[in-house]
Design an enzyme around this catalytic site. Structure first.
Site, PDB file in Angstrom:
ATOM      1  N   ASN A 144       0.799  -1.228   0.000  1.00 57.89           N
ATOM      2  CA  ASN A 144       0.000   0.000   0.000  1.00 57.89           C
ATOM      3  C   ASN A 144       0.834   1.282   0.000  1.00 57.89           C
ATOM      4  OD1 ASN A 144      -2.578   1.619   0.791  1.00 57.89           O
ATOM      5  ND2 ASN A 144      -1.127   2.028   2.465  1.00 57.89           N
ATOM      6  N   SER A 203      -4.629   2.724  -8.173  1.00 54.55           N
ATOM      7  CA  SER A 203      -5.310   4.025  -8.093  1.00 54.55           C
ATOM      8  C   SER A 203      -6.177   4.236  -9.331  1.00 54.55           C
ATOM      9  CB  SER A 203      -4.272   5.152  -8.024  1.00 54.55           C
ATOM     10  OG  SER A 203      -4.918   6.413  -8.094  1.00 54.55           O
ATOM     11  N   TYR A 218       3.396   9.574 -11.460  1.00 54.18           N
ATOM     12  CA  TYR A 218       2.432   8.922 -10.558  1.00 54.18           C
ATOM     13  C   TYR A 218       1.485   8.031 -11.364  1.00 54.18           C
ATOM     14  CZ  TYR A 218      -1.052   8.205  -6.880  1.00 54.18           C
ATOM     15  OH  TYR A 218      -1.900   7.625  -5.955  1.00 54.18           O
ATOM     16  N   LYS A 222       1.194   3.865 -11.192  1.00 55.47           N
ATOM     17  CA  LYS A 222       0.002   3.124 -10.779  1.00 55.47           C
ATOM     18  C   LYS A 222      -0.497   2.215 -11.897  1.00 55.47           C
ATOM     19  CE  LYS A 222      -0.325   4.520  -6.538  1.00 55.47           C
ATOM     20  NZ  LYS A 222      -0.208   3.592  -5.408  1.00 55.47           N
ATOM     21  N   ILE A 251      -9.534  10.040  -2.020  1.00 55.46           N
ATOM     22  CA  ILE A 251      -9.767   9.690  -0.618  1.00 55.46           C
ATOM     23  C   ILE A 251      -9.041  10.735   0.231  1.00 55.46           C
ATOM     24  CG2 ILE A 251      -9.406   7.903   1.153  1.00 55.46           C
ATOM     25  CD1 ILE A 251     -11.127   6.806  -1.089  1.00 55.46           C
TER      26      ILE A 251
HETATM   27  N1  LIG Z   1      -5.602   9.210  -0.966  1.00 54.11           N
HETATM   28  C1  LIG Z   1      -6.044   8.971  -2.201  1.00 54.11           C
HETATM   29  O1  LIG Z   1      -6.895   9.711  -2.743  1.00 54.11           O
HETATM   30  C2  LIG Z   1      -5.546   7.780  -2.950  1.00 54.11           C
HETATM   31  C3  LIG Z   1      -6.231   7.412  -4.110  1.00 54.11           C
HETATM   32  C4  LIG Z   1      -5.788   6.308  -4.835  1.00 54.11           C
HETATM   33  C5  LIG Z   1      -4.693   5.601  -4.397  1.00 54.11           C
HETATM   34  N2  LIG Z   1      -4.033   5.995  -3.272  1.00 54.11           N
HETATM   35  C6  LIG Z   1      -2.880   5.198  -2.863  1.00 54.11           C
HETATM   36  O2  LIG Z   1      -3.138   4.701  -1.565  1.00 54.11           O
HETATM   37  C7  LIG Z   1      -1.888   4.463  -0.905  1.00 54.11           C
HETATM   38  C8  LIG Z   1      -1.926   5.085   0.470  1.00 54.11           C
HETATM   39  O3  LIG Z   1      -2.083   6.487   0.296  1.00 54.11           O
HETATM   40  P1  LIG Z   1      -2.636   7.465   1.446  1.00 54.11           P
HETATM   41  O4  LIG Z   1      -3.601   8.354   0.777  1.00 54.11           O
HETATM   42  O5  LIG Z   1      -3.003   6.703   2.650  1.00 54.11           O
HETATM   43  O6  LIG Z   1      -1.303   8.318   1.686  1.00 54.11           O
HETATM   44  P2  LIG Z   1      -0.532   8.738   3.025  1.00 54.11           P
HETATM   45  O7  LIG Z   1       0.536   9.669   2.566  1.00 54.11           O
HETATM   46  O8  LIG Z   1      -1.475   9.198   4.064  1.00 54.11           O
HETATM   47  O9  LIG Z   1       0.106   7.353   3.502  1.00 54.11           O
HETATM   48  C9  LIG Z   1       1.149   6.740   2.774  1.00 54.11           C
HETATM   49  C10 LIG Z   1       2.043   5.997   3.740  1.00 54.11           C
HETATM   50  O10 LIG Z   1       3.075   5.358   2.968  1.00 54.11           O
HETATM   51  C11 LIG Z   1       4.286   5.534   3.688  1.00 54.11           C
HETATM   52  N3  LIG Z   1       5.449   5.436   2.791  1.00 54.11           N
HETATM   53  C12 LIG Z   1       5.836   6.348   1.849  1.00 54.11           C
HETATM   54  N4  LIG Z   1       6.992   5.947   1.291  1.00 54.11           N
HETATM   55  C13 LIG Z   1       7.334   4.768   1.880  1.00 54.11           C
HETATM   56  C14 LIG Z   1       8.425   3.895   1.734  1.00 54.11           C
HETATM   57  N5  LIG Z   1       9.418   4.145   0.859  1.00 54.11           N
HETATM   58  N6  LIG Z   1       8.476   2.769   2.503  1.00 54.11           N
HETATM   59  C15 LIG Z   1       7.482   2.514   3.399  1.00 54.11           C
HETATM   60  N7  LIG Z   1       6.422   3.325   3.584  1.00 54.11           N
HETATM   61  C16 LIG Z   1       6.359   4.450   2.837  1.00 54.11           C
HETATM   62  C17 LIG Z   1       4.182   6.928   4.297  1.00 54.11           C
HETATM   63  O11 LIG Z   1       5.096   7.095   5.367  1.00 54.11           O
HETATM   64  C18 LIG Z   1       2.716   6.928   4.747  1.00 54.11           C
HETATM   65  O12 LIG Z   1       2.553   6.441   6.057  1.00 54.11           O
HETATM   66  C19 LIG Z   1      -0.822   5.018  -1.828  1.00 54.11           C
HETATM   67  O13 LIG Z   1      -0.258   3.962  -2.581  1.00 54.11           O
HETATM   68  C20 LIG Z   1      -1.590   5.961  -2.732  1.00 54.11           C
HETATM   69  O14 LIG Z   1      -0.959   6.161  -3.970  1.00 54.11           O
HETATM   70  C21 LIG Z   1      -4.442   7.061  -2.538  1.00 54.11           C
END
Ligand SMILES: NC(=O)c1ccc[n+]([C@@H]2O[C@H](COP(=O)([O-])OP(=O)(O)OC[C@H]3O[C@@H](n4cnc5c(N)ncnc54)[C@H](O)[C@@H]3O)[C@@H](O)[C@H]2O)c1
Length: 314
Positions: A144, A203, A218, A222, A251
Site C-alpha cells: 500500500n 489508483s 504517478y 500506478k 480519498i
Molecule cells: N488518498 C487517495 O486519494 C488515494 C487514491 C488512490 C490511491 N491511493 C494510494 O493509496 C496508498 C496510500 O495512500 P494514502 O492516501 O493513505 O497516503 P498517506 O501519505 O497518508 O500514507 C502513505 C504511507 O506510505 C508511507 N510510505 C511512503 N513511502 C514509503 C516507503 N518508501 N516505505 C514505506 N512506507 C512508505 C508513508 O510514510 C505513509 O505512512 C498510496 O499507494 C496511494 O498512492 C491514494
C-alpha cells in the site's frame, strides 16, 4: 478450509474445482445438508467467510492514512497479527491509538509496527521473512505504501528527473516498492505452502488522468501496478496465492490534503469528478480489502477493483 465439504456431485463431474473446501458446508451445500440431516442447525455463515482468524498480515504504508484503516479492518476481522510497515522509526500517534483499540477488542488480534523502506528490496524481504519465521505463516499482504508528485509538464521531464523518479522517488516507491513487498510476502506464502492473498493499492490514476493534474510519473507508476498485479496473479495462481489490486478514487488523507493546502478549491473539483458528488474516506475501503484478504473472495485473482464513487464511469 480443512475437512471436505465439496459436494460429491461436483467431484463426480470431474470439474476442475479449486481444492477449496470449508470446515462446514455453506450456501447450497448447507441447505442440502439441512434438508436431509435434522441434526444440522442452519446458521448465517456469510460473515464467517470474511473472517481472518489466525491469519498473519503485513501491510506497508500503514502508519497512517489508507494503510492504517486497512490494518484496523484486518485486525477487526481477526487477523492474529497485523504487521504495519512504514518509513518512520516510530509510528504515528494515530497508529498507537489504533494498536490500543485492537488490544482492547480482545479478539486475539494485535497490531505490530516495523520500520522499513519498501524501496530497499533486501530489507523488505528480510523483515517479512523474520515476521513469517516468528509467526510460522504468512497469509495476507497489502502493498500500500505510496507517494504522490504532481506538477511537471510532460514535455519538460529531463532524463535525469525521470530517472530520479524511477530510482529514488515516485516510481521507486509506488512501482518498485509494490513489487518488492509482494515478492517478500509471496516468497513466504510459497515457502509455507499456504494459500495467500496479496493486495496492491493501485489508483484511479492508473486508469484515467486526474483532470488538470500533471502527474505523469504517478499515473505511470500506478498503471504499472495494475499490470504487475495481473502478471503476479498468473504466476502465483498455481500456488493458490491470489493477487488483486484496488483502485481508489479521491480519498481524504495526508497525501491528498497536502495538495489542498495551496489549492483548497481543488476539493470541489474532485468531488464533482464523480456522480456521487463527494470524495471518500479511508474507512470506505475496509469492506473491500477485508473481502479480498479473506476466503470470501477465493475465486478472485488478477482483478482490479475500482472504488471511486463512479469517477471511472464518467
Ligand atoms: N488518498 C487517495 O486519494 C488515494 C487514491 C488512490 C490511491 N491511493 C494510494 O493509496 C496508498 C496510500 O495512500 P494514502 O492516501 O493513505 O497516503 P498517506 O501519505 O497518508 O500514507 C502513505 C504511507 O506510505 C508511507 N510510505 C511512503 N513511502 C514509503 C516507503 N518508501 N516505505 C514505506 N512506507 C512508505 C508513508 O510514510 C505513509 O505512512 C498510496 O499507494 C496511494 O498512492 C491514494
Amino acid at each position: 478450509m480443512g475437512s471436505d465439504h465439496c459436494t460429491s456431485s461436483f467431484r463426480d463431474a470431474s470439474y476442475k474445482i479449486l481444492p477449496y473446501c470449508y470446515e462446514e458446508p455453506i450456501g447450497l451445500d448447507a441447505a442440502t445438508k439441512a434438508a436431509s440431516d435434522p441434526s444440522f442447525k442452519p446458521r448465517p455463515r456469510i460473515f464467517d467467510e470474511f473472517a481472518l482468524t489466525d491469519r498473519v498480515s503485513v501491510i506497508t504504508g500503514a502508519s497512517r492514512g489508507i494503510g492504517l484503516d486497512i490494518a484496523l479492518a484486518l485486525g477487526e476481522a481477526g487477523s492474529r497479527a497485523v504487521y504495519c510497515i512504514d518509513i518512520p522509526d516510530q509510528p504515528s500517534e494515530d497508529w498507537k491509538i489504533s494498536r490500543d483499540y485492537i488490544r482492547k477488542m480482545d479478539n486475539g488480534s494485535r497490531l505490530e509496527y516495523v520500520q522499513a523502506d519498501v524501496r530497499n528490496q533486501q530489507e523488505i524481504w528480510d523483515k517479512v521473512e523474520d515476521i513469517a519465521n516468528k509467526e510460522g505463516r504468512m497469509d495476507v499482504c497489502v502493498a500500500n505504501a505510496g507517494i504522490l508528485r504532481f506538477g511537471t509538464y510532460c514535455l519538460d521531464w529531463t532524463a535525469e528527473q525521470f530517472q530520479e523518479a524511477s530510482l529514488r522517488d515516485v516510481m521507486d516507491v509506488n512501482t518498485n516498492g509494490a513489487l518488492f513487498t509482494a515478492q517478500a510476502a509471496g516468497r513466504q506464502m510459497k515457502r509455507f505452502g499456504q494459500p495467500g492473498s496479496i493486495i496492491m493499492t493501485a489508483s484511479i490514476s492508473g486508469h484515467i488522468v486526474n483532470k488538470g493534474c500533471e502527474g505523469l510519473p504517478y499515473n505511470t507508476s500506478k498503471s504499472a501496478v495494475l499490470q504487475m498485479t495481473r502478471s503476479m496473479a498468473c504466476e502465483l495462481g498455481p500456488y493458490n496465492i491470489r493477487v488483486n489490486s484496488i483502485s481508489p478514487g479521491y480519498i481524504l488523507t495526508k497525501l491528498t490534503s497536502m495538495m489542498l493546502v495551496d489549492e483548497p478549491e481543488l476539493v470541489d473539483s474532485w468531488a464533482q469528478s464523480n456522480p456521487m458528488g463527494r470524495i471518500g474516506s479511508p474507512r470506505e475501503l475496509r469492506g473491500l480489502v477485508t473481502w479480498l484478504a479473506s476466503d470470501a473472495s477465493s475465486f478472485c485473482t488478477g482483478s482490479d477493483i475500482l472504488i471511486t464513487a463512479g469517477h471511472h464511469a464518467w
